[in-house]
Design an enzyme around this catalytic site. Structure first.
Site, PDB file in Angstrom:
ATOM      1  N   ASP A   1    -102.972   2.921 -32.445  1.00 11.56           N
ATOM      2  CA  ASP A   1    -104.159   3.618 -32.920  1.00 11.56           C
ATOM      3  C   ASP A   1    -103.883   5.126 -32.952  1.00 11.56           C
ATOM      4  OD1 ASP A   1    -107.032   3.909 -33.499  1.00 11.56           O
ATOM      5  OD2 ASP A   1    -107.106   4.798 -31.499  1.00 11.56           O
TER       6      ASP A   1
ATOM      7  N   ASP B   1    -106.780   8.255 -33.328  1.00  9.36           N
ATOM      8  CA  ASP B   1    -107.714   9.122 -32.612  1.00  9.36           C
ATOM      9  C   ASP B   1    -108.078   8.530 -31.254  1.00  9.36           C
ATOM     10  OD1 ASP B   1    -109.283  11.279 -32.074  1.00  9.36           O
ATOM     11  OD2 ASP B   1    -110.662  10.996 -33.732  1.00  9.36           O
TER      12      ASP B   1
END
Length: 255
Positions: free
Chosen positions: A9, A11
């Protein structure tokens, strides 16, 4: 546990908004040094991979290639490409990243009796766009949602995410969308094809239990939750299905 590939991932995991997470750069540098393939798997549909790469380089001193980025926009275009056959007209609520991903797969964007309606994040959305999407679905277009994120973090606060727009169209049409992004599995299924490995070879790394970790659990791959973003230890302790691994910093993880 040694993995041959990583889904990661962005953010909350690699950066925190505009702020750097120094351990993330060291983590990516270790992967590159050991020649371990990785994909940034993100629900973002507004950006092209080149935009993501530019942001990582300029703002976070992390240097990767476009091929290291797999967005929900790309996953949506890939899903339609795999399932659309010759029916390649689509109406889009979305921004440049999503539109370009679909165009590059040979789809024609139109509001005139489209075969598909794709709804993603669109910060310039209008009531008329919702009308056109709703009418197209009522007339038989297949309803696709890029992801179900209710909110996106911003310096202003938690703003409406793509899922909020998807829900509006769902409410207006009373139709269930096909969802592509995390925590659904279509994005990870396509990512696995891209990275060319088996499920047992890869791990999903993220900060958000409800999206990143549940995507991995739903897809049947190992998961690594890092507590640098959304989810907290207290929240995860109450979950029946636990991540495979939990760490406070990516510096703790041995490649």
């Amino acid at each position: 546990m040694t993995y041959r590939g990583y889904f990661i991932d962005l953010d909350g995991t690699i950066y925190a908004g505009k702020h750097r997470i120094p351990a993330a750069k060291r983590f990516i540098d270790r992967l590159k040094h050991n020649h371990i393939p990785f994909l940034f798997v993100t629900n973002n549909t507004t950006k092209m991979p080149s935009d993501v790469v530019s942001n990582l380089s300029k703002n976070h001193d992390i240097h990767v290639k476009d091929s290291n980025v797999y967005t929900a926009g790309l996953a949506t275009a890939d899903y339609l490409d795999q399932n659309a056959s010759k029916k390649r007209t689509v109406y889009v609520i979305g921004e440049e990243g999503l539109n370009q991903a679909l165009i590059r797969k040979g789809f024609h964007i139109t509001s005139d009796h489209p075969n598909y309606v794709v709804v993603g994040l669109d910060r310039n959305v209008t009531y008329e766009k919702f009308c056109l999407a709703t009418l197209a679905i009522q007339h038989g277009a297949t309803f696709i949602g890029t992801n179900s994120d209710t909110n996106i973090p911003n310096e202003r606060g938690m703003l409406p995410g793509a899922g909020s727009l998807v829900e509006m169209v769902k409410y207006a049409t009373q139709k269930q969308p096909i969802l592509i992004g995390k925590p659904k599995t279509i994005i990870l299924k396509n990512a696995l094809k891209l990275i060319g490995l088996r499920k047992s070879d890869v791990v999903m790394v993220g900060d958000n239990y409800m999206t990143d970790i549940m995507a991995g659990i739903n897809f049947g791959i190992d998961t690594l939750l890092v507590y640098t973003g959304v989810s907290t230890k207290n929240q995860v302790s109450n979950m029946k299905k636990k991540p495979t691994h939990e760490i406070d910093s990516l510096d703790e993880w041995t490649i």
